[in-house]
Design a protein around this motif. Structure first.
Motif, PDB file in Angstrom:
ATOM      1  N   ILE A 229       0.814  -1.208   0.000  1.00 38.64           N
ATOM      2  CA  ILE A 229       0.000   0.000   0.000  1.00 38.64           C
ATOM      3  C   ILE A 229       0.853   1.266   0.000  1.00 38.64           C
ATOM      4  O   ILE A 229       0.321   2.375  -0.028  1.00 38.64           O
ATOM      5  CB  ILE A 229      -0.994   0.016   1.178  1.00 38.64           C
ATOM      6  N   ARG A 230       2.184   1.098   0.007  1.00 42.50           N
ATOM      7  CA  ARG A 230       3.080   2.253  -0.086  1.00 42.50           C
ATOM      8  C   ARG A 230       3.931   2.233  -1.363  1.00 42.50           C
ATOM      9  O   ARG A 230       4.848   3.044  -1.502  1.00 42.50           O
ATOM     10  CB  ARG A 230       4.002   2.306   1.130  1.00 42.50           C
ATOM     11  N   LEU A 231       3.660   1.346  -2.284  1.00 40.01           N
ATOM     12  CA  LEU A 231       4.501   1.265  -3.478  1.00 40.01           C
ATOM     13  C   LEU A 231       4.460   2.550  -4.307  1.00 40.01           C
ATOM     14  O   LEU A 231       5.448   2.921  -4.940  1.00 40.01           O
ATOM     15  CB  LEU A 231       4.096   0.067  -4.335  1.00 40.01           C
TER      16      LEU A 231
ATOM     17  N   LEU B 228      -5.907  10.076   7.958  1.00 41.16           N
ATOM     18  CA  LEU B 228      -6.510   8.770   8.166  1.00 41.16           C
ATOM     19  C   LEU B 228      -5.832   7.714   7.311  1.00 41.16           C
ATOM     20  O   LEU B 228      -5.603   6.586   7.754  1.00 41.16           O
ATOM     21  CB  LEU B 228      -8.008   8.823   7.866  1.00 41.16           C
ATOM     22  N   LYS B 229      -5.482   8.079   6.075  1.00 33.88           N
ATOM     23  CA  LYS B 229      -4.779   7.139   5.207  1.00 33.88           C
ATOM     24  C   LYS B 229      -3.453   6.719   5.839  1.00 33.88           C
ATOM     25  O   LYS B 229      -3.108   5.529   5.864  1.00 33.88           O
ATOM     26  CB  LYS B 229      -4.538   7.788   3.847  1.00 33.88           C
TER      27      LYS B 229
ATOM     28  N   ARG C 100       0.015   2.762   8.845  1.00 33.78           N
ATOM     29  CA  ARG C 100       0.792   2.425  10.040  1.00 33.78           C
ATOM     30  C   ARG C 100       0.102   1.335  10.867  1.00 33.78           C
ATOM     31  O   ARG C 100       0.751   0.436  11.396  1.00 33.78           O
ATOM     32  CB  ARG C 100       0.991   3.673  10.902  1.00 33.78           C
ATOM     33  N   SER C 101      -1.212   1.429  10.980  1.00 29.80           N
ATOM     34  CA  SER C 101      -1.928   0.467  11.823  1.00 29.80           C
ATOM     35  C   SER C 101      -1.950  -0.922  11.201  1.00 29.80           C
ATOM     36  O   SER C 101      -2.030  -1.924  11.931  1.00 29.80           O
ATOM     37  CB  SER C 101      -3.361   0.949  12.074  1.00 29.80           C
ATOM     38  N   THR C 102      -1.854  -1.002   9.877  1.00 25.95           N
ATOM     39  CA  THR C 102      -1.825  -2.314   9.237  1.00 25.95           C
ATOM     40  C   THR C 102      -0.561  -3.063   9.626  1.00 25.95           C
ATOM     41  O   THR C 102      -0.601  -4.258   9.956  1.00 25.95           O
ATOM     42  CB  THR C 102      -1.919  -2.174   7.714  1.00 25.95           C
ATOM     43  N   VAL C 103       0.574  -2.371   9.605  1.00 33.89           N
ATOM     44  CA  VAL C 103       1.821  -2.994  10.052  1.00 33.89           C
ATOM     45  C   VAL C 103       1.737  -3.317  11.541  1.00 33.89           C
ATOM     46  O   VAL C 103       2.207  -4.373  11.994  1.00 33.89           O
ATOM     47  CB  VAL C 103       3.024  -2.072   9.754  1.00 33.89           C
TER      48      VAL C 103
END
Length: 399
Positions: A44-46, A349-350, A355-358
């Motif tokens: 999601i950061r690519l 929020l994005k 961060r919360s996914t990791v």
């Protein structure tokens, strides 16, 4: 002393890591995670990697439980009958249960010239190859992004914020998932960043050359760097191994995520097709499917009946550069509603979601089995029953 039950997880993305971590809650389970890279990729950061604001990787020590053995290699074949996998390096690894979590990647564009002249970014290596190409291109170079899903929108915005001259070719609607209100908000922010958006009929790409992207309505869009984000495909490992797959190549499973061919093989994430009604590809479904796949394995080990899959959605979040974003709210069944959070709050929020996914992965590593509070969609079983009831009628009409 009883021997350990060997569980092999193929794929170290969001679903695979969650599955491997969840399995460590029970003694007597030896977990091996096989992944082609030594680091976890934040897919999601690519787009941020392409834009230069993040490297999109995390050390596995931050997200993987200590009890999981990491093997950096690629599985080339699954021998379901022999309960083993063959590695690219020539070795083999045996298993009692296998979790298939190979994820997704770039799809074959099937457009003349696209494979030769367009740059996909669905995988880490693809994004890494594109970054120096953009850095060496003049600031005034025309950049065309093909595809108007989250990856396309985010990439276009990321580069436009750096004063790149960006055209976003949608091939249809801008942000197909979005509610019309959310879509208008995204269009406004893209215009503010200077992105030229080509959407609607006639914007499907028909050909790509070294310096032009040709559209269905005859337009030729100048493009010195073409980035392809339209569509996703899945690895063909399951099909090559003789397991049943859907048309896209996802492993076909029942509602417990168990392969329709073999009770010792279960699947999670983008590469799973439960009941031929797969969930939307992405980390939101993957972090829920991973633990449930592990629970299916643990239930079978205990001689218990596995629970059916239950996944719920909250919406879709899209960054619009580093200073804006949108969170499109949805019903739990993944249907967008009229409410959204945009602008600077949307960007915050994005970033929180990223961060919360990791954090979720690391939390599962530290406390496997503790987190069970995802929102659930209670309508899936009803939808499946309706489809099954309709199937004989449809078949009868066809006959």
């Amino acid at each position: 002393m009883a021997e350990n039950t060997e569980v092999v997880v193929v794929g170290g993305g969001y679903a695979g890591v969650m599955a491997a971590n969840r399995l460590t809650q029970r003694d007597g389970v030896a977990v091996t995670l096989i992944n082609p890279r030594p680091t976890f990729v934040e897919r999601i950061r690519l787009h941020q990697l392409v834009g230069g604001s993040d490297d999109a990787v995390v050390d596995y020590r931050k997200v993987l439980a200590d009890g999981v053995r990491l093997v950096v290699d690629t599985v080339t074949r699954i021998d379901a009958a022999g309960r083993g996998v063959t590695l690219a390096t020539g070795g083999t690894v045996g298993y009692d249960y296998l979790i298939y979590a190979v994820g997704s990647g770039s799809a074959d564009p099937q457009v003349p010239g696209a494979a030769e002249f367009a740059h996909p970014i669905a995988a880490l290596e693809e994004a890494q190859r594109l970054r120096p190409i953009l850095e060496s291109a003049p600031a005034t170079a025309a950049v065309t992004v093909v595809g108007a899903g989250p990856a396309g929108i985010e990439t276009a915005a990321e580069l436009a914020e750096q004063n790149r001259r960006v055209t976003l070719v949608c091939g249809g609607a801008l942000g197909p998932y979005l509610h019309p209100r959310g879509r208008r908000s995204v269009a406004k922010w893209l215009a503010r960043l200077g992105v030229t958006v080509l959407d609607g009929p006639g914007t499907k790409v028909t050909a790509v050359t070294r310096d032009v992207v040709r559209l269905g309505d005859g337009r030729a869009v100048p493009s010195e760097v073409t980035i392809w984000t339209a569509g996703f495909g899945v690895p063909d490992l399951a099909a090559r191994s003789g397991l049943s797959t859907d048309a896209l190549g996802r492993l076909r499973t029942d509602e417990t995520l168990t392969s329709v061919d073999d009770a010792r093989v279960v699947a999670a994430g983008d590469s799973a097709a439960p009941s031929d009604l797969p969930f939307r590809m992405g980390c939101q479904s993957a972090v829920q499917l991973g633990p449930q796949t592990a629970e299916t394995v643990l239930s079978r080990m205990a001689g218990e009946r596995p629970a059916p899959v239950s996944v719920g959605f909250a919406g879709q979040c899209i960054s619009l550069g580093r200073r804006a974003g949108i969170f499109q709210f949805s019903r739990r069944n993944d249907t967008a509603i009229r409410f959204y959070l945009g602008g600077r709050p949307g960007a915050k929020l994005k970033e929180f979601v990223c961060r919360s996914t990791v954090w979720q992965l690391g939390y599962e590593a530290r406390k496997p089995g503790a987190r069970t509070w995802w929102a659930k969609d209670g309508k899936r079983q009803g939808l499946l029953q309706a489809e099954r009831a309709e199937a004989p009628i449809t078949a009868g009409r066809a006959a």
